[in-house]
Design a protein around this motif. Structure first.
Motif, PDB file in Angstrom:
ATOM      1  N   GLU A  29       0.067  -8.236 -33.239  1.00  0.00           N
ATOM      2  CA  GLU A  29      -0.831  -7.239 -33.827  1.00  0.00           C
ATOM      3  C   GLU A  29      -1.123  -6.074 -32.883  1.00  0.00           C
ATOM      4  OE1 GLU A  29      -1.628 -10.329 -32.940  1.00  0.00           O
ATOM      5  OE2 GLU A  29      -3.688 -10.481 -32.201  1.00  0.00           O
ATOM      6  N   GLN A  30      -0.728  -6.222 -31.613  1.00  0.00           N
ATOM      7  CA  GLN A  30      -0.940  -5.144 -30.650  1.00  0.00           C
ATOM      8  C   GLN A  30       0.351  -4.424 -30.296  1.00  0.00           C
ATOM      9  OE1 GLN A  30      -3.897  -4.116 -30.105  1.00  0.00           O
ATOM     10  NE2 GLN A  30      -4.959  -5.865 -31.010  1.00  0.00           N
ATOM     11  N   GLY A  31       1.429  -4.699 -31.068  1.00  0.00           N
ATOM     12  CA  GLY A  31       2.624  -3.879 -30.927  1.00  0.00           C
ATOM     13  C   GLY A  31       3.839  -4.555 -30.327  1.00  0.00           C
ATOM     14  N   TYR A  32       3.815  -5.877 -30.185  1.00  0.00           N
ATOM     15  CA  TYR A  32       4.945  -6.600 -29.621  1.00  0.00           C
ATOM     16  C   TYR A  32       6.247  -6.223 -30.318  1.00  0.00           C
ATOM     17  CZ  TYR A  32       7.757 -10.658 -28.184  1.00  0.00           C
ATOM     18  OH  TYR A  32       8.716 -11.480 -27.688  1.00  0.00           O
ATOM     19  N   PRO A  33       7.331  -5.925 -29.588  1.00  0.00           N
ATOM     20  CA  PRO A  33       7.469  -6.118 -28.145  1.00  0.00           C
ATOM     21  C   PRO A  33       7.208  -4.873 -27.295  1.00  0.00           C
ATOM     22  CG  PRO A  33       9.618  -5.762 -29.112  1.00  0.00           C
ATOM     23  CD  PRO A  33       8.626  -5.687 -30.248  1.00  0.00           C
ATOM     24  N   LEU A  34       6.882  -3.739 -27.899  1.00  0.00           N
ATOM     25  CA  LEU A  34       6.736  -2.514 -27.095  1.00  0.00           C
ATOM     26  C   LEU A  34       5.799  -1.555 -27.809  1.00  0.00           C
ATOM     27  CD1 LEU A  34       7.919  -1.003 -24.543  1.00  0.00           C
ATOM     28  CD2 LEU A  34       9.454   0.151 -26.158  1.00  0.00           C
ATOM     29  N   GLU A  78      16.322  -7.867 -30.603  1.00  0.00           N
ATOM     30  CA  GLU A  78      16.932  -6.888 -31.516  1.00  0.00           C
ATOM     31  C   GLU A  78      16.254  -5.525 -31.454  1.00  0.00           C
ATOM     32  OE1 GLU A  78      17.046  -8.455 -35.498  1.00  0.00           O
ATOM     33  OE2 GLU A  78      17.949 -10.340 -34.806  1.00  0.00           O
ATOM     34  N   HIS A  79      15.095  -5.464 -30.791  1.00  0.00           N
ATOM     35  CA  HIS A  79      14.337  -4.211 -30.781  1.00  0.00           C
ATOM     36  C   HIS A  79      14.990  -3.206 -29.832  1.00  0.00           C
ATOM     37  CE1 HIS A  79      10.799  -1.796 -31.609  1.00  0.00           C
ATOM     38  NE2 HIS A  79      10.709  -1.513 -30.333  1.00  0.00           N
ATOM     39  N   LEU A 102       4.718   3.091 -21.411  1.00  0.00           N
ATOM     40  CA  LEU A 102       5.422   2.232 -22.372  1.00  0.00           C
ATOM     41  C   LEU A 102       5.037   0.802 -22.013  1.00  0.00           C
ATOM     42  CD1 LEU A 102       8.949   3.927 -22.275  1.00  0.00           C
ATOM     43  CD2 LEU A 102       7.195   4.144 -24.058  1.00  0.00           C
ATOM     44  N   VAL A 103       4.218   0.202 -22.857  1.00  0.00           N
ATOM     45  CA  VAL A 103       3.548  -1.063 -22.512  1.00  0.00           C
ATOM     46  C   VAL A 103       4.263  -2.253 -23.149  1.00  0.00           C
ATOM     47  CG1 VAL A 103       1.462  -2.395 -23.032  1.00  0.00           C
ATOM     48  CG2 VAL A 103       1.262  -0.094 -22.089  1.00  0.00           C
ATOM     49  N   TYR A 104       4.466  -3.307 -22.328  1.00  0.00           N
ATOM     50  CA  TYR A 104       4.996  -4.559 -22.888  1.00  0.00           C
ATOM     51  C   TYR A 104       4.048  -5.743 -22.675  1.00  0.00           C
ATOM     52  CZ  TYR A 104       6.767  -4.631 -18.044  1.00  0.00           C
ATOM     53  OH  TYR A 104       6.876  -4.548 -16.677  1.00  0.00           O
ATOM     54  N   ALA A 105       3.027  -5.572 -21.819  1.00  0.00           N
ATOM     55  CA  ALA A 105       2.105  -6.697 -21.562  1.00  0.00           C
ATOM     56  C   ALA A 105       0.663  -6.217 -21.558  1.00  0.00           C
ATOM     57  CB  ALA A 105       2.444  -7.382 -20.247  1.00  0.00           C
ATOM     58  N   HIS A 141      -1.349   0.202 -40.317  1.00  0.00           N
ATOM     59  CA  HIS A 141      -1.187   1.054 -41.491  1.00  0.00           C
ATOM     60  C   HIS A 141      -0.319   0.408 -42.553  1.00  0.00           C
ATOM     61  CE1 HIS A 141      -2.931   4.941 -39.843  1.00  0.00           C
ATOM     62  NE2 HIS A 141      -3.176   4.009 -38.940  1.00  0.00           N
ATOM     63  N   ALA A 142       0.422  -0.636 -42.192  1.00  0.00           N
ATOM     64  CA  ALA A 142       1.205  -1.370 -43.199  1.00  0.00           C
ATOM     65  C   ALA A 142       1.547  -2.758 -42.674  1.00  0.00           C
ATOM     66  CB  ALA A 142       2.474  -0.609 -43.579  1.00  0.00           C
ATOM     67  N   GLY A 143       0.547  -3.482 -42.250  1.00  0.00           N
ATOM     68  CA  GLY A 143       0.760  -4.856 -41.821  1.00  0.00           C
ATOM     69  C   GLY A 143       1.369  -4.962 -40.431  1.00  0.00           C
ATOM     70  N   VAL A 144       1.553  -6.212 -39.999  1.00  0.00           N
ATOM     71  CA  VAL A 144       2.088  -6.499 -38.667  1.00  0.00           C
ATOM     72  C   VAL A 144       3.551  -6.915 -38.813  1.00  0.00           C
ATOM     73  CG1 VAL A 144       1.887  -7.981 -36.635  1.00  0.00           C
ATOM     74  CG2 VAL A 144      -0.183  -7.227 -37.853  1.00  0.00           C
ATOM     75  N   PRO A 145       4.484  -6.115 -38.287  1.00  0.00           N
ATOM     76  CA  PRO A 145       5.896  -6.486 -38.418  1.00  0.00           C
ATOM     77  C   PRO A 145       6.254  -7.651 -37.505  1.00  0.00           C
ATOM     78  CG  PRO A 145       5.705  -4.511 -37.082  1.00  0.00           C
ATOM     79  CD  PRO A 145       4.311  -4.831 -37.582  1.00  0.00           C
ATOM     80  N   ASP A 146       7.217  -8.429 -37.933  1.00  0.00           N
ATOM     81  CA  ASP A 146       7.727  -9.568 -37.172  1.00  0.00           C
ATOM     82  C   ASP A 146       9.057  -9.126 -36.565  1.00  0.00           C
ATOM     83  OD1 ASP A 146       8.403 -11.979 -36.134  1.00  0.00           O
ATOM     84  OD2 ASP A 146       8.608 -13.018 -38.056  1.00  0.00           O
ATOM     85  N   ILE A 147       9.044  -8.759 -35.289  1.00  0.00           N
ATOM     86  CA  ILE A 147      10.220  -8.128 -34.678  1.00  0.00           C
ATOM     87  C   ILE A 147      10.842  -9.067 -33.649  1.00  0.00           C
ATOM     88  CG2 ILE A 147      11.017  -6.183 -33.282  1.00  0.00           C
ATOM     89  CD1 ILE A 147       8.673  -4.561 -34.405  1.00  0.00           C
ATOM     90  N   PRO A 148      12.094  -9.500 -33.856  1.00  0.00           N
ATOM     91  CA  PRO A 148      12.782 -10.272 -32.806  1.00  0.00           C
ATOM     92  C   PRO A 148      12.974  -9.367 -31.592  1.00  0.00           C
ATOM     93  CG  PRO A 148      13.957 -10.382 -34.915  1.00  0.00           C
ATOM     94  CD  PRO A 148      12.938  -9.288 -35.028  1.00  0.00           C
ATOM     95  N   PRO A 149      12.407  -9.728 -30.445  1.00  0.00           N
ATOM     96  CA  PRO A 149      12.415  -8.793 -29.302  1.00  0.00           C
ATOM     97  C   PRO A 149      13.817  -8.429 -28.842  1.00  0.00           C
ATOM     98  CG  PRO A 149      11.629 -10.981 -28.660  1.00  0.00           C
ATOM     99  CD  PRO A 149      11.688 -10.958 -30.149  1.00  0.00           C
TER     100      PRO A 149
END
Ligand code: CO
Length: 350
Positions: A168-173, A49-50, A156-159, A39-47
Motif C-alpha cells: 500500500e506504500q508503493g512496493y516495489p518502488l 517484473e517491475h 527513489l525509495v524501496y524501503a 486512486h485505484a486500489g493497491v496493485p500486486d506487482i511481482p518485483p
C-alpha cells in the motif's frame, strides 16, 4: 490502535485510511499505521517484473529493475508525508478527533537512491525542466515535477522504516519528494519522462488545484506549509481530573526545519514556547512538549508552528480570509481543542 478509513471511502477503489496520531509516541510512524491514499486500489506487482523507464529529454532511455537501482549508492532519511487533502474537512466542518482532522500525515525513515544520480546516468538534456512521474497502479497516477526538485532532495525509495516498502506504500518502488504534497510522491513508480514543460495531467488540472474566492484556481501548489497540532490532549479525549498535563504534539514544514512552536491554553490570547524534542530535522515531524497545570476551568488549546524560513502557521480566520472556504487542499490553520470543565476535549473553530 488501527488506521481507520475516511468516512464514505470504505471499500471503494479510491480508498484512504488515517493515521491515529493521538496514539503515537515519537516522530516515526510504524508502517502498519502509515496513512494510505490510493486512486485505484493497491496493485500486486511481482518485483522481478517491475521496471522503471527513464526517457524523454535525456541522452539515452534507460530501464531499471529494482535490483539495478539498489546497486546505486543509497541514503536513509526521515521525512514526513502529508496528503494535500489533510484537514480538508476543517474548511467547513469539524472533525471529531485528530485522526480525522490530521490523520493524512505520517513520518518515516525512507531508504533509497537520490533521483539526481539516476537522472545523471540517463544524461539530462539542458532543455529538460520538468519530469513526468507515472505509477503502475490502475489509475496510472501521474504528476509533473519541477527538475529543480528532482535534482535537489528527491528519492527513489524501496524501503521504509527498516523493511521493504509495503504494497500500500508503493512496493516495489516509489518516488519521495520531501515536503511536497503527498500525491506527488508517486507510488509503484514505473516511468519518468523528462520534458521542457509541465505535462498537465488530470491530477494537476482537474484535481489538486485550489479554488480561490475570486473563482480562479491555484495550480502547482507543491509545498506543504508549516503546520502543527496538539495530539494529546485532543478531540474525543478527556482529562480525568485537574492537575498536571503534558501537552504533546507535532509540527512540520515542507520548507525546512521547525524553528519554534508556541502553545496557547487561552485560545490564542497568550503563548508559551514549547520544548522541541531532538532530532529537529528538515521536512520532518518535530515533536513538542509543554508542561501545564489544568485548574479545571474551560480552556482552549492551540499550537502555532514557525519554520526556518520565518513562515508562521496562520490562525483560522487569517487562512479563510486569504483562501475562502472552497480551496479543499492545503488547509494548515491553527487547530483549537476546547477542554470543558468536565475535562472533555472537543474540536472548536477559533
Ligand atoms: Co497543492
Amino acid at each position: 490502535m488501527v488506521r481507520v478509513p475516511i468516512p464514505g471511502r470504505v471499500n471503494t477503489t479510491t480508498a484512504a485510511s488515517l493515521t491515529p496520531l493521538q496514539r503515537l509516541y515519537g516522530i516515526v510512524t510504524p508502517n502498519g499505521l502509515v496513512f494510505e491514499r490510493h486512486h485505484a486500489g493497491v496493485p500486486d506487482i511481482p518485483p522481478e517484473e517491475h521496471r522503471l523507464l527513464v526517457h524523454g529529454l535525456a541522452a539515452r532511455a534507460l530501464s531499471f529493475t529494482v535490483n539495478d537501482l539498489m546497486r546505486f549508492p543509497s541514503v536513509s532519511r526521515i521525512h514526513f508525508l502529508e496528503c494535500s487533502g489533510n484537514s480538508a474537512g476543517e474548511w467547513k466542518a469539524k472533525g471529531s478527533n485528530v485522526q480525522v482532522t490530521h490523520g493524512l500525515l505520517s513520518c518515516c525513515e525512507w531508504t533509497g537512491v537520490q533521483l539526481a544520480l539516476v537522472l545523471q546516468e540517463a544524461g539530462i538534456d539542458p532543455r529538460a525542466k520538468w519530469l513526468l512521474a507515472e505509477g503502475a497502479d490502475a489509475a496510472a497516477m501521474t504528476r509533473s515535477i519541477p527538475m529543480d526538485k528532482a535534482l535537489d532532495d528527491a528519492l527513489l525509495v524501496y524501503a521504509q522504516n527498516g523493511e521493504m516498502l509495503r504494497p500500500e506504500q508503493g512496493y516495489p518502488l516509489r518516488l519521495l519528494l520531501p515536503g511536497f504534497e503527498g500525491n506527488m510522491s508517486v507510488k509503484w513508480l514505473r516511468r519518468l519522462k523528462l520534458g521542457d514543460a509541465p505535462f498537465m495531467t488530470r491530477e494537476e488540472t482537474s484535481k489538486y488545484t485550489d479554488l480561490m474566492p475570486d473563482g480562479s484556481a491555484r495550480q502547482f501548489t507543491f509545498v506543504m506549509e508549516a503546520k502543527s497540532v496538539i495530539v494529546r490532549p485532543s478531540g474525543g479525549q478527556a482529562l480525568p481530573r485537574p492537575g498536571f498535563v503534558e501537552i504533546y504534539g507535532y509540527a512540520w514544514s515542507g520548507r525546512g526545519r521547525i524553528r519554534a512552536v508556541d502553545v496557547s491554553v487561552d485560545g490564542g490570547q497568550s503563548w508559551s514556547e514549547a520544548r522541541l524534542e531532538e532530532p529537529v530535522l528538515p521536512k520532518c515531524l518535530t515533536a513538542f512538549r509543554l508542561p501545564w497545570q489544568w485548574d479545571g476551568s474551560p480552556a482552549v488549546l492551540q499550537s502555532r508552528a514557525v519554520d526556518d524560513s520565518g513562515y508562521v502557521q496562520p490562525p483560522r480566520p487569517v487562512l479563510l480570509a486569504a483562501r475562502g472556504v472552497e480551496s479543499y487542499y492545503h488547509y494548515n490553520a491553527i487547530q483549537s481543542w476546547r477542554i470543558g470543565s468536565d475535562g472533555r476535549v472537543e474540536n472548536v473553530h477559533a
